[in-house]
Design a protein around this motif. Sequence first.
Motif, PDB file in Angstrom:
ATOM      1  N   ASP A 137       0.804  -1.223   0.000  1.00 23.73           N
ATOM      2  CA  ASP A 137       0.000   0.000   0.000  1.00 23.73           C
ATOM      3  C   ASP A 137       0.838   1.274   0.000  1.00 23.73           C
ATOM      4  N   GLU A 138       2.092   1.200   0.389  1.00 21.13           N
ATOM      5  CA  GLU A 138       2.941   2.390   0.439  1.00 21.13           C
ATOM      6  C   GLU A 138       3.121   2.966  -0.966  1.00 21.13           C
ATOM      7  N   GLN A 139       2.796   4.243  -1.147  1.00 19.29           N
ATOM      8  CA  GLN A 139       2.813   4.835  -2.479  1.00 19.29           C
ATOM      9  C   GLN A 139       3.726   6.051  -2.581  1.00 19.29           C
ATOM     10  N   ASP A 140       4.558   6.277  -1.578  1.00 19.99           N
ATOM     11  CA  ASP A 140       5.486   7.401  -1.659  1.00 19.99           C
ATOM     12  C   ASP A 140       6.441   7.192  -2.843  1.00 19.99           C
ATOM     13  N   PRO A 141       6.580   8.194  -3.742  1.00 21.17           N
ATOM     14  CA  PRO A 141       7.403   8.010  -4.951  1.00 21.17           C
ATOM     15  C   PRO A 141       8.833   7.563  -4.661  1.00 21.17           C
ATOM     16  N   SER A 142       9.456   8.122  -3.615  1.00 22.03           N
ATOM     17  CA  SER A 142      10.840   7.735  -3.310  1.00 22.03           C
ATOM     18  C   SER A 142      10.907   6.286  -2.839  1.00 22.03           C
ATOM     19  N   PHE A 143       9.900   5.859  -2.077  1.00 16.99           N
ATOM     20  CA  PHE A 143       9.861   4.469  -1.623  1.00 16.99           C
ATOM     21  C   PHE A 143       9.674   3.524  -2.813  1.00 16.99           C
ATOM     22  N   LEU A 144       8.751   3.866  -3.708  1.00 16.78           N
ATOM     23  CA  LEU A 144       8.505   3.021  -4.886  1.00 16.78           C
ATOM     24  C   LEU A 144       9.759   2.942  -5.757  1.00 16.78           C
ATOM     25  N   ARG A 145      10.484   4.056  -5.856  1.00 20.39           N
ATOM     26  CA  ARG A 145      11.727   4.027  -6.643  1.00 20.39           C
ATOM     27  C   ARG A 145      12.748   3.110  -5.994  1.00 20.39           C
ATOM     28  N   GLN A 146      12.833   3.129  -4.654  1.00 18.50           N
ATOM     29  CA  GLN A 146      13.743   2.219  -3.957  1.00 18.50           C
ATOM     30  C   GLN A 146      13.378   0.761  -4.255  1.00 18.50           C
ATOM     31  N   GLN A 147      12.076   0.476  -4.286  1.00 17.72           N
ATOM     32  CA  GLN A 147      11.643  -0.888  -4.583  1.00 17.72           C
ATOM     33  C   GLN A 147      12.040  -1.290  -6.012  1.00 17.72           C
ATOM     34  N   ALA A 148      11.876  -0.347  -6.946  1.00 18.87           N
ATOM     35  CA  ALA A 148      12.260  -0.631  -8.334  1.00 18.87           C
ATOM     36  C   ALA A 148      13.757  -0.870  -8.441  1.00 18.87           C
ATOM     37  N   ASP A 149      14.557  -0.070  -7.729  1.00 20.60           N
ATOM     38  CA  ASP A 149      16.015  -0.252  -7.741  1.00 20.60           C
ATOM     39  C   ASP A 149      16.375  -1.619  -7.166  1.00 20.60           C
ATOM     40  N   ARG A 150      15.634  -2.042  -6.129  1.00 23.00           N
ATOM     41  CA  ARG A 150      15.893  -3.346  -5.509  1.00 23.00           C
ATOM     42  C   ARG A 150      15.552  -4.502  -6.457  1.00 23.00           C
ATOM     43  N   ILE A 151      14.409  -4.371  -7.149  1.00 23.44           N
ATOM     44  CA  ILE A 151      13.961  -5.432  -8.064  1.00 23.44           C
ATOM     45  C   ILE A 151      14.912  -5.560  -9.247  1.00 23.44           C
ATOM     46  N   GLY A 152      15.363  -4.415  -9.752  1.00 20.99           N
ATOM     47  CA  GLY A 152      16.254  -4.412 -10.911  1.00 20.99           C
ATOM     48  C   GLY A 152      15.495  -4.086 -12.184  1.00 20.99           C
ATOM     49  N   TYR A 153      16.094  -3.250 -13.026  1.00 20.83           N
ATOM     50  CA  TYR A 153      15.436  -2.783 -14.252  1.00 20.83           C
ATOM     51  C   TYR A 153      15.657  -3.754 -15.405  1.00 20.83           C
ATOM     52  N   PRO A 154      14.692  -3.774 -16.353  1.00 20.61           N
ATOM     53  CA  PRO A 154      13.492  -2.940 -16.450  1.00 20.61           C
ATOM     54  C   PRO A 154      12.397  -3.395 -15.486  1.00 20.61           C
ATOM     55  N   VAL A 155      11.559  -2.426 -15.064  1.00 25.07           N
ATOM     56  CA  VAL A 155      10.411  -2.744 -14.217  1.00 25.07           C
ATOM     57  C   VAL A 155       9.147  -2.279 -14.918  1.00 25.07           C
ATOM     58  N   LEU A 156       8.022  -2.838 -14.482  1.00 23.35           N
ATOM     59  CA  LEU A 156       6.710  -2.468 -15.021  1.00 23.35           C
ATOM     60  C   LEU A 156       5.895  -1.817 -13.913  1.00 23.35           C
ATOM     61  N   LEU A 157       5.442  -0.587 -14.177  1.00 24.80           N
ATOM     62  CA  LEU A 157       4.490   0.082 -13.294  1.00 24.80           C
ATOM     63  C   LEU A 157       3.092  -0.247 -13.797  1.00 24.80           C
ATOM     64  N   LYS A 158       2.213  -0.629 -12.879  1.00 26.21           N
ATOM     65  CA  LYS A 158       0.883  -1.070 -13.292  1.00 26.21           C
ATOM     66  C   LYS A 158      -0.151  -0.551 -12.305  1.00 26.21           C
ATOM     67  N   ALA A 159      -1.211   0.066 -12.846  1.00 29.16           N
ATOM     68  CA  ALA A 159      -2.291   0.550 -11.990  1.00 29.16           C
ATOM     69  C   ALA A 159      -2.920  -0.616 -11.249  1.00 29.16           C
ATOM     70  N   SER A 160      -3.061  -0.500  -9.944  1.00 29.29           N
ATOM     71  CA  SER A 160      -3.601  -1.602  -9.141  1.00 29.29           C
ATOM     72  C   SER A 160      -5.030  -1.942  -9.525  1.00 29.29           C
ATOM     73  N   ALA A 161      -5.808  -0.916  -9.885  1.00 29.66           N
ATOM     74  CA  ALA A 161      -7.213  -1.144 -10.250  1.00 29.66           C
ATOM     75  C   ALA A 161      -7.394  -1.217 -11.755  1.00 29.66           C
TER      76      ALA A 161
END
Length: 670
Positions: A137-161
Amino acid sequence: MFTKILIANRGEIACRVAATARRMGIRTVAVYSEADAGAKHVAVCDEAVLIGPAAAKDSYLRGSKIIEVAKATGAQAIHPGYGFLSENAEFADAVQAAGLVFIGPPASSMRAMGSKSAAKQLMESANVPLVPGYHGDEQDPSFLRQQADRIGYPVLLKASAGGGGKGMRVVERSEDFEAALASCKREAISSFGDDKVLVEKYLIRPRHIEIQVFADSLGGCVYLHERDCSVQRRHQKVLEEAPAPGMPADRRAAMGEAAVNAARAVGYVGAGTVEFIANQDGSFYFMEMNTRLQVEHPVTEMITGTDLVEWQLRVAFGEPLPKKQHELAIHGHAIEARVYAENPEKGFLPSIGTLRHMDVPLAVAFELGADSVNPAAVRVDSGVREGDAISPFYDPMIAKLIVWGADRTQALARMSQALSEFRIVGLATNIAFLKRLVEGEAFSSADLDTGLIERNQSSLFPPAAPAPLGALALAALALTNHETVHGAANDADPWSQARGWRMNGDYRRTLSFTDEFGDYRIGLTYRNSGWEIDLDKQRQRIELVSQNSAELALRLGETALHGCVRRDGDAFHVFTGGRHHTLTYNDPMAHAGEIEAAGGRLTAPMPGKVVAVLAQSGKDVKKGEPLVIMEAMKMEHTISAPSDGLVEEVLYEVGDQVADGAPLLAFKAA
């Protein structure tokens, strides 16, 4: 069993449900909008009730009105089809509260799967494999970017709904993340009213494989094997097939069991589809669950010998599943192509208009529920007929073409042949594109992934080319044959025959056709057994071999040629060699004086609504000045002055609906 059901949908799915219900002895009630008063689904149901204007929000999305109609007509259950209200949990609750049966899953199952992030958390607890990512549920942009950096690029952003390809962005680098996230959230809030997103690892060359599941209210749950839906454009499916090519039995069982676990985790009942994203190495991950029947369900029916709509009705009535897991074997291979009113060469822009001619492949009856599959099965599911209109209000799908073969090679051959026999005049379609796709090296060799169309742009979108001599010969022969049949005042009088015979010398004439590449002046010389055609110093003898309605077989020089010619006014639509050529016949005698009679009236390029009138009667305008703006298929089209001149009269007002080709204003050139 139910004696009467209401079908809360339109188009081919409404026709499909009605056909199964009739076979089961169940009466059906159709609902329709003002735009669908003459629609096929209205004609095939036992009763039909008008529920509102053309716009879906005022008709097919009016849940309370639909329930009111069901109760008034004595229906015991409501089948939602797919789209519209089929995955609306509030509607399902309201149906049940009204004392009716909703032919679909419980509202609780819809809510559990309605949010992509919540569904993935639930699937994780049910041991269903997930793509590495963040679904919280955390949606802070900096937090989401940290998660993307952790997962490794390329990443897919997808609307939850989200759904339908909206609210999705691929991010290749960390420095591009914030801009892509902002764009994704804007689209998500606009499309779904919810800007929450999830972040996932973007898989390279993934396949889209889905499992058909079915559960009853007695605890039974099975999977009816898989469908490969990898061939997509902008995240929307184009071709589907079953089973998935190259699927080993152990992986099929693993995916099937994972899908059943997903269904059981949400207390599912009815037909549903668990969608997986699969790597080329065979690993697979849960993507989402569609809590309804899917558009592509016929390929599953073909390979399993089942009628999934009948299963829906029986399960909704409280009966157990008709088959157990060990009884669901795979027979042969099936492929489905979605035939759309759209122009692939113009970015798949939807096309609207009237189906002036529609020739469908010869449909071979498919015996649903049989132990074996008809080896010649060809099926066309359609919600329209020749003469119907594709309107700007709804999805522009014309039909689903489904074929079966003993193996994939045979299914491919049948699909190619069936597409050659599917001919439509009156609007643009994707049929020629589908044929190139099916016959292309990538699809025919099963080199599948969701980027197949983008990877094969050059072969799937070849440059347009002038009409070949064979197409012109077919058009010319169709014209002369029409004159021969209809031109004789007295069949017994040789002097009244329009066959080109002359007592002395040869009869030679020139025909003029036009297409986007220019004019073709064709010389024809009459011979005893046919004609001789002359174009750009090419001279070939034409001989008609056979004719059956619009189907022509001829010999052009030493080459055998066949095709179909459909005439629509002065337009000759020639279907040959898997291509559709539109040639306009220029008959100066037939159109003498038409320009003067038209009085300079500018016409509507397509049916639509007038949204702005910028011209005034009696006012002078300059060339290129916008005069009228129309809206069709949610796109605006501006009609501009063809030259300097005078607007003599404006014929429509803002809000008026205008037919294709209707004069919009009278214009006098300077």
